[in-house]
Design a protein around this motif. Structure first.
Motif, PDB file in Angstrom:
ATOM      1  N   GLU A  35      80.598  61.847  28.060  1.00  0.00           N
ATOM      2  CA  GLU A  35      80.519  60.551  28.723  1.00  0.00           C
ATOM      3  C   GLU A  35      81.105  60.629  30.130  1.00  0.00           C
ATOM      4  O   GLU A  35      80.542  60.071  31.078  1.00  0.00           O
ATOM      5  CB  GLU A  35      81.293  59.485  27.931  1.00  0.00           C
ATOM      6  CG  GLU A  35      80.651  59.071  26.634  1.00  0.00           C
ATOM      7  CD  GLU A  35      81.528  58.141  25.838  1.00  0.00           C
ATOM      8  OE1 GLU A  35      80.987  57.146  25.324  1.00  0.00           O
ATOM      9  OE2 GLU A  35      82.748  58.396  25.712  1.00  0.00           O
ATOM     10  N   ARG A  38      79.171  61.337  33.460  1.00  0.00           N
ATOM     11  CA  ARG A  38      78.138  60.410  33.950  1.00  0.00           C
ATOM     12  C   ARG A  38      78.580  59.703  35.228  1.00  0.00           C
ATOM     13  O   ARG A  38      79.765  59.644  35.530  1.00  0.00           O
ATOM     14  CB  ARG A  38      77.805  59.411  32.854  1.00  0.00           C
ATOM     15  CG  ARG A  38      77.385  60.154  31.573  1.00  0.00           C
ATOM     16  CD  ARG A  38      76.565  59.390  30.647  1.00  0.00           C
ATOM     17  NE  ARG A  38      75.475  58.679  31.238  1.00  0.00           N
ATOM     18  CZ  ARG A  38      74.190  58.947  31.006  1.00  0.00           C
ATOM     19  NH1 ARG A  38      73.848  59.967  30.261  1.00  0.00           N
ATOM     20  NH2 ARG A  38      73.251  58.182  31.519  1.00  0.00           N
ATOM     21  N   SER A  42      77.252  54.142  34.935  1.00  0.00           N
ATOM     22  CA  SER A  42      77.083  54.479  33.521  1.00  0.00           C
ATOM     23  C   SER A  42      78.412  54.458  32.788  1.00  0.00           C
ATOM     24  O   SER A  42      78.490  54.040  31.628  1.00  0.00           O
ATOM     25  CB  SER A  42      76.433  55.851  33.366  1.00  0.00           C
ATOM     26  OG  SER A  42      75.097  55.804  33.792  1.00  0.00           O
ATOM     27  N   ALA A  45      79.296  50.860  32.113  1.00  0.00           N
ATOM     28  CA  ALA A  45      78.491  50.342  31.003  1.00  0.00           C
ATOM     29  C   ALA A  45      78.998  50.878  29.668  1.00  0.00           C
ATOM     30  O   ALA A  45      79.035  50.151  28.672  1.00  0.00           O
ATOM     31  CB  ALA A  45      77.023  50.697  31.202  1.00  0.00           C
ATOM     32  N   ARG A  46      79.412  52.134  29.642  1.00  0.00           N
ATOM     33  CA  ARG A  46      79.939  52.723  28.412  1.00  0.00           C
ATOM     34  C   ARG A  46      81.284  52.108  28.035  1.00  0.00           C
ATOM     35  O   ARG A  46      81.577  51.895  26.856  1.00  0.00           O
ATOM     36  CB  ARG A  46      80.014  54.237  28.538  1.00  0.00           C
ATOM     37  CG  ARG A  46      78.646  54.859  28.281  1.00  0.00           C
ATOM     38  CD  ARG A  46      78.440  56.212  28.905  1.00  0.00           C
ATOM     39  NE  ARG A  46      77.142  56.751  28.472  1.00  0.00           N
ATOM     40  CZ  ARG A  46      75.954  56.317  28.901  1.00  0.00           C
ATOM     41  NH1 ARG A  46      75.879  55.348  29.799  1.00  0.00           N
ATOM     42  NH2 ARG A  46      74.829  56.848  28.453  1.00  0.00           N
ATOM     43  N   SER A  72      72.757  59.233  24.357  1.00  0.00           N
ATOM     44  CA  SER A  72      71.378  58.814  24.621  1.00  0.00           C
ATOM     45  C   SER A  72      70.418  59.612  23.753  1.00  0.00           C
ATOM     46  O   SER A  72      70.545  60.835  23.643  1.00  0.00           O
ATOM     47  CB  SER A  72      71.025  59.031  26.093  1.00  0.00           C
ATOM     48  OG  SER A  72      71.840  58.232  26.909  1.00  0.00           O
ATOM     49  N   PRO A  78      70.237  54.126  24.464  1.00  0.00           N
ATOM     50  CA  PRO A  78      71.654  54.370  24.154  1.00  0.00           C
ATOM     51  C   PRO A  78      71.962  54.056  22.694  1.00  0.00           C
ATOM     52  O   PRO A  78      71.419  53.115  22.113  1.00  0.00           O
ATOM     53  CB  PRO A  78      72.388  53.404  25.083  1.00  0.00           C
ATOM     54  CG  PRO A  78      71.434  52.276  25.259  1.00  0.00           C
ATOM     55  CD  PRO A  78      70.050  52.902  25.231  1.00  0.00           C
ATOM     56  N   LEU A 102      72.656  48.251  26.928  1.00  0.00           N
ATOM     57  CA  LEU A 102      73.450  48.438  28.144  1.00  0.00           C
ATOM     58  C   LEU A 102      72.638  48.010  29.350  1.00  0.00           C
ATOM     59  O   LEU A 102      71.415  48.152  29.356  1.00  0.00           O
ATOM     60  CB  LEU A 102      73.814  49.917  28.348  1.00  0.00           C
ATOM     61  CG  LEU A 102      74.576  50.643  27.265  1.00  0.00           C
ATOM     62  CD1 LEU A 102      74.743  52.105  27.642  1.00  0.00           C
ATOM     63  CD2 LEU A 102      75.914  49.987  27.031  1.00  0.00           C
ATOM     64  N   SER A 103      73.344  47.548  30.385  1.00  0.00           N
ATOM     65  CA  SER A 103      72.684  47.231  31.638  1.00  0.00           C
ATOM     66  C   SER A 103      73.683  47.378  32.770  1.00  0.00           C
ATOM     67  O   SER A 103      74.888  47.196  32.565  1.00  0.00           O
ATOM     68  CB  SER A 103      72.143  45.803  31.606  1.00  0.00           C
ATOM     69  OG  SER A 103      71.409  45.529  32.782  1.00  0.00           O
ATOM     70  N   HIS A 104      73.191  47.738  33.949  1.00  0.00           N
ATOM     71  CA  HIS A 104      74.029  47.688  35.143  1.00  0.00           C
ATOM     72  C   HIS A 104      73.139  47.393  36.331  1.00  0.00           C
ATOM     73  O   HIS A 104      72.115  48.011  36.555  1.00  0.00           O
ATOM     74  CB  HIS A 104      74.874  48.953  35.350  1.00  0.00           C
ATOM     75  CG  HIS A 104      74.166  50.251  35.186  1.00  0.00           C
ATOM     76  ND1 HIS A 104      73.362  50.807  36.157  1.00  0.00           N
ATOM     77  CD2 HIS A 104      74.155  51.109  34.157  1.00  0.00           C
ATOM     78  CE1 HIS A 104      72.891  51.966  35.722  1.00  0.00           C
ATOM     79  NE2 HIS A 104      73.350  52.166  34.515  1.00  0.00           N
ATOM     80  N   ALA A 109      78.231  45.887  35.187  1.00  0.00           N
ATOM     81  CA  ALA A 109      77.744  46.609  34.007  1.00  0.00           C
ATOM     82  C   ALA A 109      78.008  45.716  32.791  1.00  0.00           C
ATOM     83  O   ALA A 109      79.023  45.013  32.740  1.00  0.00           O
ATOM     84  CB  ALA A 109      78.470  47.935  33.854  1.00  0.00           C
TER      85      ALA A 109
END
Length: 117
Positions: A35, A38, A42, A45-46, A72, A78, A102-104, A109
């Motif tokens: 993770e 990234r 990202s 968002a995580r 992913s 995701p 998830l979105s950003h 995010a």
């Protein structure tokens, strides 16, 4: 199937980046090595996904950040992989399915988690 829990979280990407820069070791406490590799949006968002998961589980005490990992699928979708403290709480609640979105965009995010039996 029944809904057991729903969680949502929103993260300001710039502010999150400043926190990571200001606090050495924060990224390694929050994220697995995969993770952590990234980009910032990202990561934000995580982080939102992990917070949303905690909320959906009822904010269990002692939840370890690495016990919820966003991976992913080949398609790019995701998925939350859970283990340890997160898997134990999910099992206690009877969770059979975890849904993640998830979105950003525009500096924000977000993540939504739905837990089903």
């Amino acid at each position: 199937m029944a809904v057991i829990g729903v969680g949502i979280d929103v993260v300001d990407i710039e502010r999150f980046g400043a926190s990571l820069a200001r606090t050495p070791g924060l990224a390694s406490r929050l994220f697995t090595p995969a993770e952590a590799a990234r980009p910032l949006a990202s990561l934000a968002a995580r982080f939102a996904a992990k917070e949303a998961m905690a909320k959906a589980l009822g904010a269990p005490v002692g939840m370890a950040w690495h016990d919820a990992e966003v991976v992913s699928e080949e398609s790019g979708r995701p998925v939350l992989e859970v283990r340890g403290s997160v898997a134990a709480r999910a099992a206690d609640l009877g969770v059979a399915h975890v849904h993640l979105s998830l979105s950003h965009d525009a500096g924000i995010a977000s993540a939504v988690v739905v837990l089903e039996s």
